[in-house]
Design a protein around this motif. Structure first.
Motif, mmCIF file in Angstrom:
data_model
loop_
_atom_site.group_PDB
_atom_site.id
_atom_site.type_symbol
_atom_site.label_atom_id
_atom_site.label_comp_id
_atom_site.label_asym_id
_atom_site.label_seq_id
_atom_site.Cartn_x
_atom_site.Cartn_y
_atom_site.Cartn_z
ATOM 1 N N LYS A 111 0.839 -1.210 0.000
ATOM 2 C CA LYS A 111 0.000 0.000 0.000
ATOM 3 C C LYS A 111 0.871 1.256 0.000
ATOM 4 O O LYS A 111 0.530 2.278 -0.597
ATOM 5 C CB LYS A 111 -0.920 -0.010 1.219
ATOM 6 C CG LYS A 111 -1.762 1.239 1.397
ATOM 7 C CD LYS A 111 -2.659 1.099 2.605
ATOM 8 C CE LYS A 111 -3.449 2.371 2.844
ATOM 9 N NZ LYS A 111 -2.597 3.484 3.298
ATOM 10 N N ASP A 112 2.027 1.179 0.672
ATOM 11 C CA ASP A 112 2.948 2.322 0.764
ATOM 12 C C ASP A 112 4.043 2.265 -0.294
ATOM 13 O O ASP A 112 5.086 2.896 -0.137
ATOM 14 C CB ASP A 112 3.613 2.349 2.157
ATOM 15 C CG ASP A 112 2.640 2.746 3.254
ATOM 16 O OD1 ASP A 112 1.582 3.320 2.939
ATOM 17 O OD2 ASP A 112 2.938 2.461 4.428
ATOM 18 N N GLN A 113 3.822 1.507 -1.379
ATOM 19 C CA GLN A 113 4.892 1.264 -2.347
ATOM 20 C C GLN A 113 5.547 2.544 -2.855
ATOM 21 O O GLN A 113 6.787 2.629 -2.921
ATOM 22 C CB GLN A 113 4.362 0.456 -3.525
ATOM 23 C CG GLN A 113 5.392 0.115 -4.580
ATOM 24 C CD GLN A 113 6.493 -0.787 -4.069
ATOM 25 O OE1 GLN A 113 6.360 -2.002 -4.063
ATOM 26 N NE2 GLN A 113 7.612 -0.223 -3.622
ATOM 27 N N LYS A 115 5.780 5.507 -1.464
ATOM 28 C CA LYS A 115 6.563 6.132 -0.394
ATOM 29 C C LYS A 115 7.876 5.362 -0.167
ATOM 30 O O LYS A 115 8.924 5.977 0.078
ATOM 31 C CB LYS A 115 5.760 6.171 0.905
ATOM 32 C CG LYS A 115 4.541 7.075 0.851
ATOM 33 C CD LYS A 115 3.775 7.035 2.162
ATOM 34 C CE LYS A 115 2.542 7.907 2.091
ATOM 35 N NZ LYS A 115 1.747 7.857 3.354
ATOM 36 N N TYR A 136 9.997 1.109 10.937
ATOM 37 C CA TYR A 136 8.845 1.340 10.068
ATOM 38 C C TYR A 136 7.548 1.107 10.854
ATOM 39 O O TYR A 136 7.372 0.059 11.487
ATOM 40 C CB TYR A 136 8.904 0.387 8.873
ATOM 41 C CG TYR A 136 8.067 0.825 7.698
ATOM 42 C CD1 TYR A 136 8.611 1.559 6.661
ATOM 43 C CD2 TYR A 136 6.708 0.496 7.636
ATOM 44 C CE1 TYR A 136 7.855 1.960 5.579
ATOM 45 C CE2 TYR A 136 5.936 0.896 6.560
ATOM 46 C CZ TYR A 136 6.512 1.622 5.535
ATOM 47 O OH TYR A 136 5.739 2.026 4.479
ATOM 48 N N ASP A 391 -7.338 0.352 0.847
ATOM 49 C CA ASP A 391 -7.183 1.581 1.620
ATOM 50 C C ASP A 391 -8.134 1.613 2.802
ATOM 51 O O ASP A 391 -7.793 2.090 3.887
ATOM 52 C CB ASP A 391 -7.422 2.800 0.720
ATOM 53 C CG ASP A 391 -6.342 2.954 -0.347
ATOM 54 O OD1 ASP A 391 -5.281 2.301 -0.215
ATOM 55 O OD2 ASP A 391 -6.559 3.713 -1.307
ATOM 56 N N SER A 395 -6.119 1.495 6.328
ATOM 57 C CA SER A 395 -5.909 2.888 6.743
ATOM 58 C C SER A 395 -6.412 3.082 8.172
ATOM 59 O O SER A 395 -7.483 3.624 8.419
ATOM 60 C CB SER A 395 -6.629 3.851 5.781
ATOM 61 O OG SER A 395 -6.065 3.783 4.500
ATOM 62 N N GLU A 403 5.155 8.448 11.420
ATOM 63 C CA GLU A 403 5.168 8.708 9.974
ATOM 64 C C GLU A 403 6.048 7.693 9.285
ATOM 65 O O GLU A 403 6.976 7.146 9.874
ATOM 66 C CB GLU A 403 5.679 10.119 9.683
ATOM 67 C CG GLU A 403 4.794 11.228 10.241
ATOM 68 C CD GLU A 403 5.345 12.594 9.909
ATOM 69 O OE1 GLU A 403 6.455 12.662 9.376
ATOM 70 O OE2 GLU A 403 4.669 13.591 10.184
ATOM 71 N N VAL A 404 5.749 7.449 8.004
ATOM 72 C CA VAL A 404 6.592 6.576 7.195
ATOM 73 C C VAL A 404 7.850 7.336 6.818
ATOM 74 O O VAL A 404 7.765 8.445 6.318
ATOM 75 C CB VAL A 404 5.841 6.140 5.918
ATOM 76 C CG1 VAL A 404 6.779 5.363 5.015
ATOM 77 C CG2 VAL A 404 4.640 5.298 6.281
#
Length: 404
Positions: A111-113, A115, A136, A391, A395, A403-404
């Motif tokens: 999902k965070d690919q 970023k 992470y 999402d 989410s 934060e990422v």
């Protein structure tokens, strides 16, 4: 059922806490190895790309393995492997099974690919570090009750798996239909001696080369320019185009207009020989190294020409010289490429026969390539549906400091 009710029912009052991935997973580096050092075997060597190119006799990863490409163009690429493999220029993440389901973590990272890709940006060759993932942030539902947590994670994985499996089935069906289209196209365009007259393309078709629009005069709005990168191999993708203002040029650019149904071809570079049928009601304009076929309507049906050209992509690439620097000449194209014309001595009958063949192939083509009908549309809708639920399911509320 509303989204809120659905999530409330899924969590069943459970709290969600954000933890560091490194506290609940082991992160292992791959083993440096070159192709020359591998020994023939059955285990794929996985590194800094989306797949593998060669095999090794040994395995250093077993079971579900989350892999992060470490460097290069694919730095940060997240993938999941369920077979034994040998990991090299990458690192793997192994969640503690009593707290985290590996596939749950995979879906979170995927999902965070974008970023994660950005984590590897910077001067020189992009790199991501294993240490970047120690801290992470990972949402863990009901961490005080591991059994319940795993049940919630499992339900999330089950739902997302259902979407990905359906998409995979549709994609496999699309691949089969493409093979079917290619088969019938080749059959319908294969003629016995005497059934057709082979003519050079130049005898039944004219050709228009593109205009040298200047990149320093590209605009963010105005009249769209079709470049070789917009030609997909069957269609013309207008999702990323440049624009121009005719007042910036002394030349009359109207002669380079493209209208619905026009057949375009990439004339240079790695995409040389790729065909695209323009399917927009908006007028666009030919850039340099993009060509447009203008068939003689009395001798050649436009859609018959389209399907014929799709079958000749490789032949046109060869005519261009092949390689990364391939460059197709319109003169060579019109003089060297031969097209079969049925009933060439009777143009009206020929056009009827060409249209009959084109109509059959159009129906198959729509099922294979159309973005408004058929499987491609269905796959796109399933992808959007998957992203929506992904999402929704992943989410979780996040404290501002995490934060990422």
């Amino acid at each position: 059922m509303s989204d809120i009710t659905f999530m409330d029912k899924l969590l069943d009052g459970a709290e969600v806490e954000w933890k560091h991935l490194g506290d609940f997973a082991e992160i292992r580096r791959g083993t440096a190895i070159t192709k020359k050092e591998t020994q023939p075997g059955d285990f794929p060597v996985v590194g800094n790309g989306p797949g593998y190119n060669y095999f090794h006799a040994e395995s250093n990863r077993i079971g579900e393995t989350i892999v992060i490409a470490r460097s290069g163009a694919y730095a940060g690429l997240v993938s999941l492997w369920t077979i034994q493999l040998f990991l090299t220029d990458a690192f793997s993440i192994h969640p503690a099974h009593e707290y985290l389901r590996p596939k749950y973590v995979y879906y979170l990272l995927k999902k965070d690919q974008e970023k994660i890709h950005q984590m590897g940006q910077g001067a020189g060759v992009p790199h991501v570090r294993a240490s970047d993932f120690e801290g992470y942030p990972i949402p863990i539902p009901c961490p005080s009750n591991p059994k319940k947590s795993l049940e919630i994670q499992g339900e999330i994985v089950r739902i997302l798996d259902a979407f990905t499996e359906l998409t995979a089935e549709l994609t496999a069906e699309l691949t089969a239909r493409k093979k079917q289209y290619n088969y019938y196209r080749d059959q319908l365009l294969r003629f016995e001696d005497g059934e057709v007259e082979w003519k050079t393309l130049g005898e039944v078709c004219e050709f228009k080369n593109g205009f040298a629009f200047k990149s320093n005069l590209f605009k963010e709005s105005g009249l769209p320019i079709v470049r070789i990168t917009n030609i997909t191999g069957s269609t013309v993708d207008l999702s990323d185009v440049k624009f121009f203002d005719p007042s910036d040029y002394k030349e009359n650019t109207e002669g380079y207009a493209i209208n619905r149904g026009d057949i375009l071809i990439a004339m240079s570079g790695a995409t040389t020989g790729k065909i695209g049928c323009f399917d927009s009601s908006e007028t666009a304009y030919l850039n340099q190294r993009v060509g447009k076929f203008v068939p003689n309507a009395d001798l050649l049906n436009n859609r018959y020409l389209y399907h014929f050209l799709l079958a000749k992509t490789e032949a046109m690439y060869v005519l261009a010289g092949g390689g990364a620097q391939a460059n197709l000449s319109s003169r060579v194209l019109l003089e060297k490429l031969l097209i079969p014309i049925p009933h060439a001595d009777n143009p009206s009958r020929s056009i009827i026969e060409q249209k009959k063949i084109a109509d059959i192939l159009d129906k198959l083509d729509a099922l294979t390539n159309s973005l408004t009908e058929g499987l491609p549309r269905e796959i796109e809708l399933r992808r959007q549906q998957y992203e929506y639920y992904r999402d929704l399911l992943l989410s979780f509320p996040k404290p501002e400091e995490v934060e990422v």
